[in-house]
Scaffold this motif. Structure first.
Motif, mmCIF file in Angstrom:
data_model
loop_
_atom_site.group_PDB
_atom_site.id
_atom_site.type_symbol
_atom_site.label_atom_id
_atom_site.label_comp_id
_atom_site.label_asym_id
_atom_site.label_seq_id
_atom_site.Cartn_x
_atom_site.Cartn_y
_atom_site.Cartn_z
ATOM 1 N N ALA A 32 0.991 -1.172 -0.142
ATOM 2 C CA ALA A 32 0.101 0.027 -0.089
ATOM 3 C C ALA A 32 1.002 1.231 0.059
ATOM 4 O O ALA A 32 0.670 2.220 -0.647
ATOM 5 C CB ALA A 32 -1.090 0.154 1.131
ATOM 6 N N VAL A 33 1.924 1.272 0.755
ATOM 7 C CA VAL A 33 2.803 2.232 0.653
ATOM 8 C C VAL A 33 3.619 2.643 -0.481
ATOM 9 O O VAL A 33 3.654 3.872 -0.957
ATOM 10 C CB VAL A 33 3.843 2.030 1.892
ATOM 11 C CG1 VAL A 33 5.013 3.057 1.965
ATOM 12 C CG2 VAL A 33 3.156 2.341 3.157
ATOM 13 N N LEU A 34 4.119 1.295 -1.120
ATOM 14 C CA LEU A 34 4.766 1.605 -2.418
ATOM 15 C C LEU A 34 3.689 1.875 -3.471
ATOM 16 O O LEU A 34 4.283 2.924 -4.365
ATOM 17 C CB LEU A 34 5.411 0.280 -2.636
ATOM 18 C CG LEU A 34 6.468 -0.335 -1.797
ATOM 19 C CD1 LEU A 34 6.816 -1.422 -2.252
ATOM 20 C CD2 LEU A 34 7.503 0.778 -2.279
ATOM 21 N N ILE A 35 2.520 1.649 -3.452
ATOM 22 C CA ILE A 35 1.633 1.983 -4.552
ATOM 23 C C ILE A 35 1.158 3.611 -4.313
ATOM 24 O O ILE A 35 1.216 4.337 -5.203
ATOM 25 C CB ILE A 35 0.412 1.239 -4.557
ATOM 26 C CG1 ILE A 35 0.561 -0.321 -4.950
ATOM 27 C CG2 ILE A 35 -0.843 1.723 -5.470
ATOM 28 C CD1 ILE A 35 -0.479 -1.346 -4.638
ATOM 29 N N ALA A 36 1.077 3.904 -3.090
ATOM 30 C CA ALA A 36 0.768 5.426 -2.980
ATOM 31 C C ALA A 36 1.920 6.149 -3.168
ATOM 32 O O ALA A 36 1.822 7.447 -3.680
ATOM 33 C CB ALA A 36 0.266 5.508 -1.457
ATOM 34 N N SER A 37 3.053 5.760 -2.971
ATOM 35 C CA SER A 37 4.426 6.622 -3.111
ATOM 36 C C SER A 37 4.666 6.691 -4.606
ATOM 37 O O SER A 37 5.157 7.593 -5.159
ATOM 38 C CB SER A 37 5.561 6.046 -2.432
ATOM 39 O OG SER A 37 5.874 4.785 -3.033
ATOM 40 N N VAL A 38 4.208 5.755 -5.397
ATOM 41 C CA VAL A 38 4.267 6.140 -6.903
ATOM 42 C C VAL A 38 3.224 6.781 -7.455
ATOM 43 O O VAL A 38 3.283 7.639 -8.229
ATOM 44 C CB VAL A 38 4.430 4.717 -7.484
ATOM 45 C CG1 VAL A 38 4.288 4.757 -8.986
ATOM 46 C CG2 VAL A 38 5.922 4.016 -7.302
ATOM 47 N N THR A 39 2.038 6.442 -7.150
ATOM 48 C CA THR A 39 0.715 7.124 -7.796
ATOM 49 C C THR A 39 0.565 8.453 -7.423
ATOM 50 O O THR A 39 -0.031 9.260 -8.268
ATOM 51 C CB THR A 39 -0.454 6.368 -7.527
ATOM 52 O OG1 THR A 39 -0.867 6.147 -6.244
ATOM 53 C CG2 THR A 39 -0.282 4.623 -8.152
#
Length: 56
Positions: A32-39
């Protein structure tokens, strides 16, 4: 899906999703953190660069 009451840090969403998927809660939280940090940065860049329409 139900929010977790034991494996929760904030609201239990990642813990509940992890239980539903049979994954470790830490893996779901990191995803969730990785997805948010990219999107989120991509969205902000597109917001600035993409022009608005001239439709009325």
């Amino acid at each position: 899906m139900r929010r977790a009451t034991k494996d929760r840090l904030i609201a239990g969403v990642c813990g509940g999703l992890a239980r539903q998927l049979g994954l470790p809660p830490l893996a779901v939280r990191l995803s969730a953190v990785l997805i948010a940090s990219v999107t989120i940065p991509v969205y902000i860049v597109l917001w600035v660069l993409v022009p608005t329409t001239t439709e009325f």
